[in-house]
Structures are given as C-alpha cells and as structure tokens.
Write an enzyme that holds these catalytic residues in place. Structure first.
Site, PDB file in Angstrom:
ATOM      1  N   ASP A  29       0.834  -1.312   0.055  1.00 25.75           N
ATOM      2  CA  ASP A  29       0.042  -0.011   0.103  1.00 25.75           C
ATOM      3  C   ASP A  29       0.904   1.261  -0.072  1.00 25.75           C
ATOM      4  OD1 ASP A  29      -2.089  -1.686   0.088  1.00 25.75           O
ATOM      5  OD2 ASP A  29      -2.992  -1.071   1.935  1.00 25.75           O
ATOM      6  N   VAL A  31       3.896   1.513  -1.336  1.00 22.99           N
ATOM      7  CA  VAL A  31       4.269   1.715  -2.620  1.00 22.99           C
ATOM      8  C   VAL A  31       3.414   2.048  -3.774  1.00 22.99           C
ATOM      9  CG1 VAL A  31       5.192   0.335  -4.575  1.00 22.99           C
ATOM     10  CG2 VAL A  31       6.079  -0.018  -2.513  1.00 22.99           C
ATOM     11  N   THR A  32       2.077   1.834  -3.336  1.00 23.40           N
ATOM     12  CA  THR A  32       0.946   2.263  -4.158  1.00 23.40           C
ATOM     13  C   THR A  32       0.932   3.733  -4.187  1.00 23.40           C
ATOM     14  OG1 THR A  32      -0.105   0.238  -4.207  1.00 23.40           O
ATOM     15  CG2 THR A  32      -1.401   2.257  -5.057  1.00 23.40           C
ATOM     16  N   ASP A  66       3.614   0.860  -9.935  1.00 25.41           N
ATOM     17  CA  ASP A  66       2.200   0.073 -10.055  1.00 25.41           C
ATOM     18  C   ASP A  66       2.711  -1.309 -10.673  1.00 25.41           C
ATOM     19  OD1 ASP A  66      -0.522  -0.329 -10.401  1.00 25.41           O
ATOM     20  OD2 ASP A  66      -0.565   0.584 -12.513  1.00 25.41           O
ATOM     21  N   ASP A  69       3.716  -2.876  -6.649  1.00 23.21           N
ATOM     22  CA  ASP A  69       3.080  -3.185  -5.539  1.00 23.21           C
ATOM     23  C   ASP A  69       2.158  -4.433  -5.601  1.00 23.21           C
ATOM     24  OD1 ASP A  69       1.209  -2.250  -7.680  1.00 23.21           O
ATOM     25  OD2 ASP A  69       0.610  -0.721  -6.609  1.00 23.21           O
ATOM     26  N   GLY A  70       1.701  -4.773  -6.841  1.00 22.44           N
ATOM     27  CA  GLY A  70       1.070  -5.851  -6.946  1.00 22.44           C
ATOM     28  C   GLY A  70       1.883  -7.252  -6.622  1.00 22.44           C
ATOM     29  N   ARG A  74       1.803 -10.060  -4.253  1.00 23.35           N
ATOM     30  CA  ARG A  74       1.910 -11.557  -4.467  1.00 23.35           C
ATOM     31  C   ARG A  74       3.041 -12.372  -3.796  1.00 23.35           C
ATOM     32  NH1 ARG A  74      -0.603  -8.933  -8.975  1.00 23.35           N
ATOM     33  NH2 ARG A  74       1.513  -8.646  -9.948  1.00 23.35           N
ATOM     34  N   ASP A  87      -5.139   0.126  -5.723  1.00 21.12           N
ATOM     35  CA  ASP A  87      -4.368   0.376  -6.958  1.00 21.12           C
ATOM     36  C   ASP A  87      -5.283   0.878  -8.196  1.00 21.12           C
ATOM     37  OD1 ASP A  87      -3.365  -0.760  -9.428  1.00 21.12           O
ATOM     38  OD2 ASP A  87      -1.907  -2.050  -8.331  1.00 21.12           O
ATOM     39  N   ASP A  91      -4.821   4.539  -9.782  1.00 20.94           N
ATOM     40  CA  ASP A  91      -4.392   4.405 -11.180  1.00 20.94           C
ATOM     41  C   ASP A  91      -4.908   5.650 -11.744  1.00 20.94           C
ATOM     42  OD1 ASP A  91      -2.750   2.455 -11.144  1.00 20.94           O
ATOM     43  OD2 ASP A  91      -4.193   0.960 -12.050  1.00 20.94           O
TER      44      ASP A  91
HETATM   45  C1  LIG Z   1      16.519  10.424 -24.543  1.00 17.89           C
HETATM   46  C2  LIG Z   1      15.447   9.775 -24.697  1.00 17.89           C
HETATM   47  C3  LIG Z   1      14.415  10.536 -23.549  1.00 17.89           C
HETATM   48  C4  LIG Z   1      12.952  10.126 -23.587  1.00 17.89           C
HETATM   49  C5  LIG Z   1      12.823   9.498 -22.246  1.00 17.89           C
HETATM   50  C6  LIG Z   1      11.429   8.482 -22.255  1.00 17.89           C
HETATM   51  C7  LIG Z   1      11.461   7.933 -20.862  1.00 17.89           C
HETATM   52  C8  LIG Z   1      10.554   6.797 -21.081  1.00 17.89           C
HETATM   53  C9  LIG Z   1       9.417   7.177 -21.493  1.00 17.89           C
HETATM   54  C10 LIG Z   1       8.187   6.376 -20.768  1.00 17.89           C
HETATM   55  C11 LIG Z   1       8.186   5.116 -20.144  1.00 17.89           C
HETATM   56  C12 LIG Z   1       6.654   4.779 -19.858  1.00 17.89           C
HETATM   57  C13 LIG Z   1       6.589   3.925 -19.057  1.00 17.89           C
HETATM   58  C14 LIG Z   1       5.236   3.548 -18.630  1.00 17.89           C
HETATM   59  C15 LIG Z   1       5.045   2.040 -17.905  1.00 17.89           C
HETATM   60  C16 LIG Z   1       3.739   1.840 -17.548  1.00 17.89           C
HETATM   61  C17 LIG Z   1       3.879   0.735 -16.622  1.00 17.89           C
HETATM   62  C18 LIG Z   1       2.427   0.764 -16.067  1.00 17.89           C
HETATM   63  O1  LIG Z   1       2.306   1.089 -14.801  1.00 17.89           O
HETATM   64  O2  LIG Z   1       1.529  -0.001 -16.625  1.00 17.89           O
HETATM   65  C19 LIG Z   1       0.291  -0.237 -15.872  1.00 17.89           C
HETATM   66  C20 LIG Z   1      -0.269  -1.261 -16.453  1.00 17.89           C
HETATM   67  C21 LIG Z   1      -1.791  -1.535 -15.861  1.00 17.89           C
HETATM   68  O3  LIG Z   1      -1.718  -2.055 -14.631  1.00 17.89           O
HETATM   69  P1  LIG Z   1      -2.917  -2.415 -13.564  1.00 17.89           P
HETATM   70  O4  LIG Z   1      -3.335  -3.803 -14.055  1.00 17.89           O
HETATM   71  O5  LIG Z   1      -2.383  -2.224 -12.245  1.00 17.89           O
HETATM   72  O6  LIG Z   1      -4.057  -1.583 -14.177  1.00 17.89           O
HETATM   73  C22 LIG Z   1      -5.090  -1.904 -14.538  1.00 17.89           C
HETATM   74  C23 LIG Z   1      -5.641  -1.195 -15.796  1.00 17.89           C
HETATM   75  O7  LIG Z   1      -5.133   0.215 -15.517  1.00 17.89           O
HETATM   76  C24 LIG Z   1      -7.000  -1.144 -16.235  1.00 17.89           C
HETATM   77  O8  LIG Z   1      -7.243   0.252 -17.030  1.00 17.89           O
HETATM   78  P2  LIG Z   1      -7.863  -0.268 -18.431  1.00 17.89           P
HETATM   79  O9  LIG Z   1      -6.804  -0.926 -19.521  1.00 17.89           O
HETATM   80  O10 LIG Z   1      -8.974  -0.788 -18.420  1.00 17.89           O
HETATM   81  O11 LIG Z   1      -7.948   1.167 -18.981  1.00 17.89           O
HETATM   82  C25 LIG Z   1      -7.959  -0.922 -15.182  1.00 17.89           C
HETATM   83  O12 LIG Z   1      -9.245  -1.415 -15.615  1.00 17.89           O
HETATM   84  C26 LIG Z   1      -7.676  -1.707 -14.008  1.00 17.89           C
HETATM   85  O13 LIG Z   1      -8.603  -1.052 -12.913  1.00 17.89           O
HETATM   86  C27 LIG Z   1      -6.348  -1.593 -13.387  1.00 17.89           C
HETATM   87  O14 LIG Z   1      -6.150  -2.027 -12.454  1.00 17.89           O
HETATM   88  O15 LIG Z   1       0.454  -2.247 -16.205  1.00 17.89           O
HETATM   89  C28 LIG Z   1       0.602  -3.121 -17.557  1.00 17.89           C
HETATM   90  O16 LIG Z   1      -0.210  -2.867 -18.482  1.00 17.89           O
HETATM   91  C29 LIG Z   1       2.063  -4.100 -17.272  1.00 17.89           C
HETATM   92  C30 LIG Z   1       2.784  -3.880 -18.671  1.00 17.89           C
HETATM   93  C31 LIG Z   1       3.617  -2.564 -18.383  1.00 17.89           C
HETATM   94  C32 LIG Z   1       4.365  -2.396 -19.921  1.00 17.89           C
HETATM   95  C33 LIG Z   1       5.451  -1.295 -19.704  1.00 17.89           C
HETATM   96  C34 LIG Z   1       6.113  -1.055 -20.970  1.00 17.89           C
HETATM   97  C35 LIG Z   1       7.165  -0.126 -20.778  1.00 17.89           C
HETATM   98  C36 LIG Z   1       7.770  -0.120 -22.073  1.00 17.89           C
HETATM   99  C37 LIG Z   1       8.679   0.905 -22.526  1.00 17.89           C
HETATM  100  C38 LIG Z   1       9.399   1.902 -21.557  1.00 17.89           C
HETATM  101  C39 LIG Z   1      10.692   2.377 -22.075  1.00 17.89           C
HETATM  102  C40 LIG Z   1      10.318   3.411 -23.038  1.00 17.89           C
HETATM  103  C41 LIG Z   1      11.740   3.948 -23.539  1.00 17.89           C
HETATM  104  C42 LIG Z   1      11.763   5.055 -24.581  1.00 17.89           C
HETATM  105  C43 LIG Z   1      12.773   5.449 -25.156  1.00 17.89           C
HETATM  106  C44 LIG Z   1      12.644   6.496 -26.055  1.00 17.89           C
HETATM  107  C45 LIG Z   1      13.678   6.926 -26.589  1.00 17.89           C
HETATM  108  N1  LIG Z   2      -1.436  -2.043  -2.484  1.00 19.81           N
HETATM  109  C1  LIG Z   2      -1.705  -3.176  -3.553  1.00 19.81           C
HETATM  110  C2  LIG Z   2      -1.520  -3.167  -4.721  1.00 19.81           C
HETATM  111  C3  LIG Z   2      -1.927  -4.411  -5.483  1.00 19.81           C
HETATM  112  N2  LIG Z   2      -2.547  -5.472  -4.673  1.00 19.81           N
HETATM  113  C4  LIG Z   2      -2.781  -6.468  -5.652  1.00 19.81           C
HETATM  114  O1  LIG Z   2      -2.146  -6.687  -6.805  1.00 19.81           O
HETATM  115  C5  LIG Z   2      -2.863  -6.596  -7.707  1.00 19.81           C
HETATM  116  C6  LIG Z   2      -2.607  -5.556  -9.080  1.00 19.81           C
HETATM  117  O2  LIG Z   2      -1.394  -6.194  -9.305  1.00 19.81           O
HETATM  118  P1  LIG Z   2      -0.364  -5.348 -10.378  1.00 19.81           P
HETATM  119  O3  LIG Z   2       0.766  -5.972 -10.907  1.00 19.81           O
HETATM  120  O4  LIG Z   2      -1.173  -4.650 -11.483  1.00 19.81           O
HETATM  121  O5  LIG Z   2      -0.020  -4.163  -9.416  1.00 19.81           O
HETATM  122  C7  LIG Z   2      -4.381  -6.220  -7.284  1.00 19.81           C
HETATM  123  O6  LIG Z   2      -5.350  -6.545  -7.917  1.00 19.81           O
HETATM  124  C8  LIG Z   2      -4.131  -6.672  -5.655  1.00 19.81           C
HETATM  125  O7  LIG Z   2      -4.529  -8.196  -5.826  1.00 19.81           O
HETATM  126  C9  LIG Z   2      -2.419  -5.322  -3.303  1.00 19.81           C
HETATM  127  O8  LIG Z   2      -2.962  -6.328  -2.810  1.00 19.81           O
HETATM  128  N3  LIG Z   2      -1.945  -4.422  -2.657  1.00 19.81           N
HETATM  129 MG    MG Z   3      -0.273  -2.373  -9.315  1.00 16.57          MG
HETATM  130 MG    MG Z   4      -2.604  -0.247 -11.292  1.00 15.10          MG
END
Ligand SMILES: CCCCCCCC/C=C\CCCCCCCC(=O)OC[C@H](COP(=O)(O)O[C@@H]1[C@H](O)[C@H](OP(=O)(O)O)[C@@H](O)[C@H](O)[C@H]1O)OC(=O)CCCCCCC/C=C\CCCCCCCC
Ligand SMILES: Nc1ccn([C@@H]2O[C@H](COP(=O)(O)O)[C@@H](O)[C@H]2O)c(=O)n1
Ligand code: MG
Ligand code: MG
Length: 224
Positions: A29, A31-32, A66, A69-70, A74, A87, A91
């Site tokens: 929590d 970290v979140t 994000d 924390d999960g 886990r 969480d 978001d």
């Molecule tokens: C000289 C260069 C300068 C440029 C600098 C650029 C710096 C780097 C830029 C960007 C990095 C961005 C990173 C973003 C990472 C995001 C990670 C993240 O938090 O993802 C969250 C996501 C969802 O998590 P949850 O399951 O907790 O959330 C659910 C979700 O929100 C649902 O929403 P919905 O989809 O329905 O809208 C909700 O419904 C639900 O309630 C909620 O629980 O987590 C993921 O998806 C996991 C995968 C993460 C993938 C991250 C990929 C990062 C990739 C590359 C970044 C590096 C880029 C480098 C760029 C370099 C440019 C030159």
């Molecule tokens: N403070 C928190 C945050 C997350 N959780 C659990 O993790 C799930 C989300 O996982 P992410 O990898 O997307 O962060 C969430 O559904 C919870 O089950 C938690 O317990 N406490």
């Molecule tokens: Mg999370």
């Molecule tokens: Mg999240």
C-alpha cells in the site's frame, strides 16, 4: 497488448526489487501511495511548465510502482480486495494528473486550445474506458475484451512522446511535434477501445439477461 506481453518481462525484472522492499518492511500500500504521489508531482509540476523531459523522467521512475506493488503483494501472499481497489483507484488519479498536466500546458504557455481539448479528451476517455470494464464486471459480466489501447499503451505512447518532445529544450529541432501526434493517437485509440468494450458489454449483458430470463420463466426481470 503490452499488459499481455510486457508484464511477464517486467515481473521478472522487478521481482528482486519488490523482494528487497518487503525485507525492508515496506508495504504494498505504501508503494501504491508513494508511486501515485510521485507521478502526480512529475506531471503537475513539470508538464504545465513545458518541462516534458524532466516531467517524464520523474513519472517514469514512479509509474513502475504500479507493477511493483502487486508483485510485492503476491510474493508476500497478502493480495487483498482493498489492495486491488486502492491500486485501480489510484491508477485513475495518476492518469488524471498526466493528461491534466498536458492540458494545463496547452491552456497556458503552450497556447493551443485544440490540443488542450485533445488532452482533456484523452483524460476523460481513458477514465471511461477503465470504468466500462469495472462496471461491467460489477454487474457480473466477464467483459472479455481489453481493446486496442489499454492503460499501458496510453501511458507508453504519451510518455515516450513527451520525453522525446522535451528534448526540444536541449536543442533538438522539430521534435516537439511528437507530443501532439501521440495525444491524437491516444484520443482516437481510446475512442476505438471504448466502442470495443461497450459493444462487448452490450452483447454479454444481452446473453446473460436472456439466459437468466430463460431460467426464471416468464414475467421475471432484475434491476442492477
Ligand atoms: C533520450 C530519450 C528521452 C526519452 C525519455 C523517455 C523515458 C521513458 C518514457 C516512458 C516510459 C513509460 C513507462 C510506462 C510504464 C507503464 C507501466 C504501468 O504502470 O502500466 C500499468 C499497467 C496496468 O496495470 P494494472 O493492471 O494495475 O491496471 C489496471 C488497468 O489500469 C486497467 O485500465 P484499462 O486498461 O481498463 O484502461 C483498469 O481497468 C484496472 O482497474 C487497473 O487495475 O501495467 C501493465 O500493463 C503491465 C505492462 C507494462 C508495460 C510497460 C512497458 C514499458 C515499455 C517501455 C518503456 C521504455 C520506453 C523507452 C523509451 C525510450 C525512448 C527513446
Ligand atoms: N497495494 C496493493 C496493490 C496491489 N495489490 C494486488 O495486486 C493486484 C494488482 O497487481 P499489479 O501487478 O497490476 O500491481 C491487485 O489486484 C491486488 O490483488 C495489493 O494487494 N495491494
Ligand atoms: Mg499495481
Ligand atoms: Mg494499477
């Protein structure tokens, strides 16, 4: 798509860090909460000033909380409903700050009403996209679709573009055009995703209602 393919990679990379935090007595929590506060600070302090590079660096450092924390919950076997609620709710707060930060820039010194409106559209449509899934699931539907642009895509597209656009301040010419392009992509992608999810919920609810009515017999019906 990123959620499906990138999550496994980041889980492997972040697991040792999550384990270290647990050993130090940090709770999921905490970290979140700290992660969200950091994202908000990066977005609402730097973006309205047009400092997109530094804003993106700060946000990137904190946004990975994000995934941590999960992972911590886990590993420690303490995943909870409260944690899931916290969480997902935070978001929405973090996303509001990021797209709100872009909107504040364009409403101020960025001086572009159209792009301000696009940023506000990204903010609102992203929240509604997430709501469709949450509300669909709350009425007992599977909502078996993620759609074109989930949260991870919204964040990666807009933050990579903002980080690169910020290099304009370091003398890279023309690169600031990436941010408007990214905002338009997120806006259109979110609209498509919204339609995909609404169509799915419409179909799933019709199927569920029909199955329920068939099981209960004539004259039955339920309000949700
Ligand atoms: C000289 C260069 C300068 C440029 C600098 C650029 C710096 C780097 C830029 C960007 C990095 C961005 C990173 C973003 C990472 C995001 C990670 C993240 O938090 O993802 C969250 C996501 C969802 O998590 P949850 O399951 O907790 O959330 C659910 C979700 O929100 C649902 O929403 P919905 O989809 O329905 O809208 C909700 O419904 C639900 O309630 C909620 O629980 O987590 C993921 O998806 C996991 C995968 C993460 C993938 C991250 C990929 C990062 C990739 C590359 C970044 C590096 C880029 C480098 C760029 C370099 C440019 C030159
Ligand atoms: N403070 C928190 C945050 C997350 N959780 C659990 O993790 C799930 C989300 O996982 P992410 O990898 O997307 O962060 C969430 O559904 C919870 O089950 C938690 O317990 N406490
Ligand atoms: Mg999370
Ligand atoms: Mg999240």
């Amino acid at each position: 798509m990123l959620n499906k393919y990138a999550r496994a990679f980041f889980t492997r990379v972040l697991t040792p860090f999550a384990a270290l935090l647990l050993r130090l007595g940090v709770s999921p929590d905490a970290v979140t909460l700290i992660g969200t506060a950091g994202v908000m600070a990066g977005a609402l302090v730097f973006f309205p000033m047009g400092e997109f590079f530094w804003g993106t660096i700060v946000i990137t450092i904190f946004v990975f909380s994000d995934l941590v924390d999960g992972n911590m919950a886990r590993q420690a076997g303490i995943s909870s409903r409260w944690g899931a609620f916290l969480d997902s709710t935070l978001d929405r707060v973090a996303d509001g700050a990021i797209f709100g930060g872009f909107a504040l820039w364009y409403a101020g010194n960025g001086d572009d009403n159209a792009l301000c409106a696009v940023a506000i559209f990204c903010l609102a449509s992203g929240q509604v996209v997430s709501y469709t899934k949450a509300r669909g699931e709350s009425i007992g539907l599977p909502v078996a679709v993620n759609g074109l642009v989930e949260r991870a895509e919204r964040l990666v597209i807009s933050l990579v573009a903002a980080g690169l656009a910020g290099l304009h301040k370091f003398g890279v010419p023309g690169i600031q055009v990436l941010l408007p392009i990214a905002l338009w992509i997120v806006a259109v992608g979110s609209l498509v995703t919204l339609v995909q999810r609404v169509v799915t919920v419409r179909r799933e609810s019709a199927e569920a209602d029909a199955a329920e009515a068939a099981a209960a017999g004539p004259g039955s019906g339920t309000d949700r």
